[in-house]
Every structure is written in structure tokens, then in C-alpha cells.
Write a protein that holds these residues in place. Sequence first.
Motif, mmCIF file in Angstrom:
data_model
loop_
_atom_site.group_PDB
_atom_site.id
_atom_site.type_symbol
_atom_site.label_atom_id
_atom_site.label_comp_id
_atom_site.label_asym_id
_atom_site.label_seq_id
_atom_site.Cartn_x
_atom_site.Cartn_y
_atom_site.Cartn_z
ATOM 1 N N LEU A 163 -13.062 -9.094 -30.901
ATOM 2 C CA LEU A 163 -14.433 -8.872 -31.346
ATOM 3 C C LEU A 163 -15.261 -10.145 -31.244
ATOM 4 O O LEU A 163 -16.431 -10.115 -30.867
ATOM 5 N N SER A 164 -14.653 -11.281 -31.556
ATOM 6 C CA SER A 164 -15.354 -12.559 -31.458
ATOM 7 C C SER A 164 -15.784 -12.849 -30.027
ATOM 8 O O SER A 164 -16.912 -13.300 -29.777
ATOM 9 N N ARG A 165 -14.891 -12.588 -29.074
ATOM 10 C CA ARG A 165 -15.243 -12.796 -27.672
ATOM 11 C C ARG A 165 -16.345 -11.833 -27.225
ATOM 12 O O ARG A 165 -17.307 -12.235 -26.568
ATOM 13 N N ASP A 166 -16.205 -10.573 -27.595
ATOM 14 C CA ASP A 166 -17.173 -9.560 -27.155
ATOM 15 C C ASP A 166 -18.561 -9.804 -27.732
ATOM 16 O O ASP A 166 -19.575 -9.619 -27.055
ATOM 17 N N ALA A 167 -18.612 -10.221 -29.005
ATOM 18 C CA ALA A 167 -19.895 -10.407 -29.689
ATOM 19 C C ALA A 167 -20.426 -11.826 -29.566
ATOM 20 O O ALA A 167 -21.571 -12.090 -29.940
ATOM 21 N N ASP A 168 -19.588 -12.757 -29.060
ATOM 22 C CA ASP A 168 -19.937 -14.173 -29.003
ATOM 23 C C ASP A 168 -20.388 -14.651 -30.380
ATOM 24 O O ASP A 168 -21.401 -15.324 -30.533
ATOM 25 N N SER A 169 -19.609 -14.264 -31.389
ATOM 26 C CA SER A 169 -19.921 -14.588 -32.778
ATOM 27 C C SER A 169 -18.638 -15.003 -33.478
ATOM 28 O O SER A 169 -17.543 -14.579 -33.097
ATOM 29 N N VAL A 170 -18.766 -15.861 -34.482
ATOM 30 C CA VAL A 170 -17.624 -16.183 -35.331
ATOM 31 C C VAL A 170 -17.294 -14.944 -36.166
ATOM 32 O O VAL A 170 -18.195 -14.288 -36.696
ATOM 33 N N ILE A 171 -16.026 -14.610 -36.284
ATOM 34 C CA ILE A 171 -15.592 -13.460 -37.076
ATOM 35 C C ILE A 171 -14.716 -13.947 -38.224
ATOM 36 O O ILE A 171 -13.721 -14.652 -37.992
ATOM 37 N N LEU A 172 -15.089 -13.587 -39.442
ATOM 38 C CA LEU A 172 -14.234 -13.821 -40.603
ATOM 39 C C LEU A 172 -13.637 -12.479 -40.989
ATOM 40 O O LEU A 172 -14.300 -11.636 -41.602
ATOM 41 N N ALA A 173 -12.389 -12.255 -40.583
ATOM 42 C CA ALA A 173 -11.703 -10.998 -40.875
ATOM 43 C C ALA A 173 -11.017 -11.119 -42.232
ATOM 44 O O ALA A 173 -10.190 -12.006 -42.448
ATOM 45 N N LYS A 174 -11.356 -10.191 -43.132
ATOM 46 C CA LYS A 174 -10.873 -10.255 -44.509
ATOM 47 C C LYS A 174 -9.712 -9.279 -44.694
ATOM 48 O O LYS A 174 -9.847 -8.094 -44.437
ATOM 49 N N GLY A 175 -8.592 -9.805 -45.181
ATOM 50 C CA GLY A 175 -7.371 -9.010 -45.236
ATOM 51 C C GLY A 175 -7.020 -8.410 -46.576
ATOM 52 O O GLY A 175 -5.870 -8.025 -46.796
ATOM 53 N N GLY A 176 -7.989 -8.293 -47.464
ATOM 54 C CA GLY A 176 -7.692 -7.766 -48.795
ATOM 55 C C GLY A 176 -7.152 -6.351 -48.804
ATOM 56 O O GLY A 176 -6.470 -5.952 -49.755
ATOM 57 N N HIS A 177 -7.442 -5.564 -47.769
ATOM 58 C CA HIS A 177 -6.965 -4.180 -47.718
ATOM 59 C C HIS A 177 -5.534 -4.056 -47.190
ATOM 60 O O HIS A 177 -4.977 -2.959 -47.214
ATOM 61 N N LEU A 178 -4.956 -5.155 -46.707
ATOM 62 C CA LEU A 178 -3.571 -5.088 -46.254
ATOM 63 C C LEU A 178 -2.641 -4.954 -47.453
ATOM 64 O O LEU A 178 -2.907 -5.499 -48.530
ATOM 65 N N ASP A 179 -1.552 -4.236 -47.271
ATOM 66 C CA ASP A 179 -0.580 -4.029 -48.341
ATOM 67 C C ASP A 179 0.384 -5.212 -48.363
ATOM 68 O O ASP A 179 1.468 -5.162 -47.786
ATOM 69 N N ASP A 180 -0.053 -6.283 -49.030
ATOM 70 C CA ASP A 180 0.735 -7.519 -49.033
ATOM 71 C C ASP A 180 0.425 -8.284 -50.304
ATOM 72 O O ASP A 180 -0.710 -8.241 -50.810
ATOM 73 N N ASP A 181 1.409 -8.995 -50.827
ATOM 74 C CA ASP A 181 1.192 -9.801 -52.036
ATOM 75 C C ASP A 181 0.279 -10.984 -51.756
ATOM 76 O O ASP A 181 -0.386 -11.489 -52.662
ATOM 77 N N ASP A 191 -14.616 -19.719 -29.075
ATOM 78 C CA ASP A 191 -13.864 -20.615 -28.182
ATOM 79 C C ASP A 191 -12.354 -20.482 -28.350
ATOM 80 O O ASP A 191 -11.581 -21.189 -27.700
ATOM 81 N N GLY A 192 -11.940 -19.562 -29.241
ATOM 82 C CA GLY A 192 -10.519 -19.313 -29.433
ATOM 83 C C GLY A 192 -9.906 -19.999 -30.636
ATOM 84 O O GLY A 192 -8.755 -19.711 -30.998
ATOM 85 N N ARG A 193 -10.638 -20.889 -31.311
ATOM 86 C CA ARG A 193 -10.077 -21.545 -32.491
ATOM 87 C C ARG A 193 -9.867 -20.525 -33.597
ATOM 88 O O ARG A 193 -10.728 -19.679 -33.853
ATOM 89 N N VAL A 194 -8.733 -20.632 -34.278
ATOM 90 C CA VAL A 194 -8.414 -19.731 -35.376
ATOM 91 C C VAL A 194 -7.989 -20.546 -36.596
ATOM 92 O O VAL A 194 -7.158 -21.456 -36.490
ATOM 93 N N ASP A 195 -8.568 -20.224 -37.745
ATOM 94 C CA ASP A 195 -8.172 -20.824 -39.020
ATOM 95 C C ASP A 195 -7.781 -19.704 -39.968
ATOM 96 O O ASP A 195 -8.425 -18.651 -39.994
#
Length: 264
Positions: A163-181, A191-195
Motif C-alpha cells: 500500500l505504501s508503494r502504491d499510494a506513495d505515502s507512509v503507512i502506519l499499520a496498527k496491529g491491535g486487532h491481531l490475536d496476540d498478547d 523507500d522501503g524503510r520499516v520500523d
Amino acid sequence: MTKPARILAIAGSDSGGGAGIQADIKTITLLGGHAMTAVTAITAQNTLGVQAVEPVSPDIVLRQIDSVTSDIGVDAIKIGMLGSSELVAALVEKLADIGAPIVFDPVMVATSGSTLADEATIAGFHALMRVATITTPNLPELARLTSSELASAYEMEREARRLSRDADSVILAKGGHLDDDLVTDILVQPDGRVDRWKSKRIETVHSHGTGCSLSSALATGLGQGMAPIEATDRARGFVRAALKAAPGLGQGNGPLGYATMQEF
């Protein structure tokens, strides 16, 4: 005296005070910014859900934006709930050359499960993401925007990268809905950097307005001159502190504890 960063929140009004414009104003103010607003919709809403929605006409929304930007100016913009596809298209045109960082929270469904954006409105989100500096989808929103099924942090990161590549935008994907502690949030740059951030899940039913607060906190940081990583780190800390301080108001999913939160 140093003037505060001027942050414009373009979003809907939550009569219960937990999300939307009300959450934005509280967050921006607590983080040292000056909050301005362009209200996109009026909702009858409480901790149990959304009982009614009345969209504001795109013309009035644009006039609110013009009113504050022409006089006070703007250092950053947060976009939340949008009432119609016509407003989405109007904002794409209006904000293309605004000259300030834009944080777009692609609100589709309230925490209570109430629908806040129709199909046509969601279809226009991709054009708005190309105007935005950072887009902040939660897991269901990311799945909808990428037409995919997501069930892991790996899949979330994969689709956030796309999505970041397609939109040429920084994406902050929030994982609160994942079933994980552990809650995993991932910041992906074109540019491909991931934090990545991983934090222990805060067990509470009172999380109404977390997405609104995170995006307005992020916009405030950008407006104050922070880099996306620094602004994200502070915004996450702010929301986690407010979650821990949630006062337990209402019979359902209550608001965060802005008034009682500790240092973050």
C-alpha cells in the motif's frame, strides 16, 4: 512566547466525547498544539454505538478549512471520519497543495461496530492517501484497502509495504486487532524503510477513540517538526497512557482517560 503548532482536525463530531473531533481537540491540546476543526458530520453517539449520523455538506467543510487556514494558518492536518465520497473528492483537490503534513485515519467502522463510511467513500480513500503524508489503517481497514485477508503481523507488514508503494505515502499499520498478547505497529515508508513497535496489550474494554487520538497525536508531532518515527513513538506512548487511565465511563466501550492519564 513560542507559538503552538496549529493543527487542523477534519473529522466527525462524537456527542459522547470519546472519539472524533472531541478526542482530537483533547489530544492536540495535551500535546501542546492549538486545535482547529472542520466538522464533517454530526453523530448521535455514546459508548454503546452510533444512533444517528448527519453529514455536513462538502461546501461547509471546505469553508471551515478556508476560514482557519486563511487567518490562523496550519502546521499539520489530521483527517478522520468523512461523510461522503463527494467530500473525499473535494478534499483531494483542496489539500493537494496545502503545504503542510497530512495524517489520514481511514475511518470505516466505529469501535462499537457501527459503519461510518459507505462503499463510494471508501473507494475514494486511495486518492486521498496519495495526498496524505501518513495513513494510519488498523487491521480491518488495511485489509479492505488492499482487498486482502490478514491474520498475522507478517501479512500486515506485507500489505502495508504494498500500500505504501502504491499510494506513495507512509503507512502506519496498527496491529491491535491481531490475536496476540503483544500489539505490533509497523511504520512503512515508500523507500522501503520499516520500523516496528511491539508493546504488551492493555486489557480494557474502554478503547473508544484510540485511532482518533493516535492520528491527531501523530499530526501534532509532525506539526511540531518531528520526523515520522519520532512522532509515531510519542503518539503510541500517549495513547497507551490514556488507555491505562480510562475512567470506565458509560455502559459499553468507554473513552480514554485524557483527564487522569499519567506522564507518558
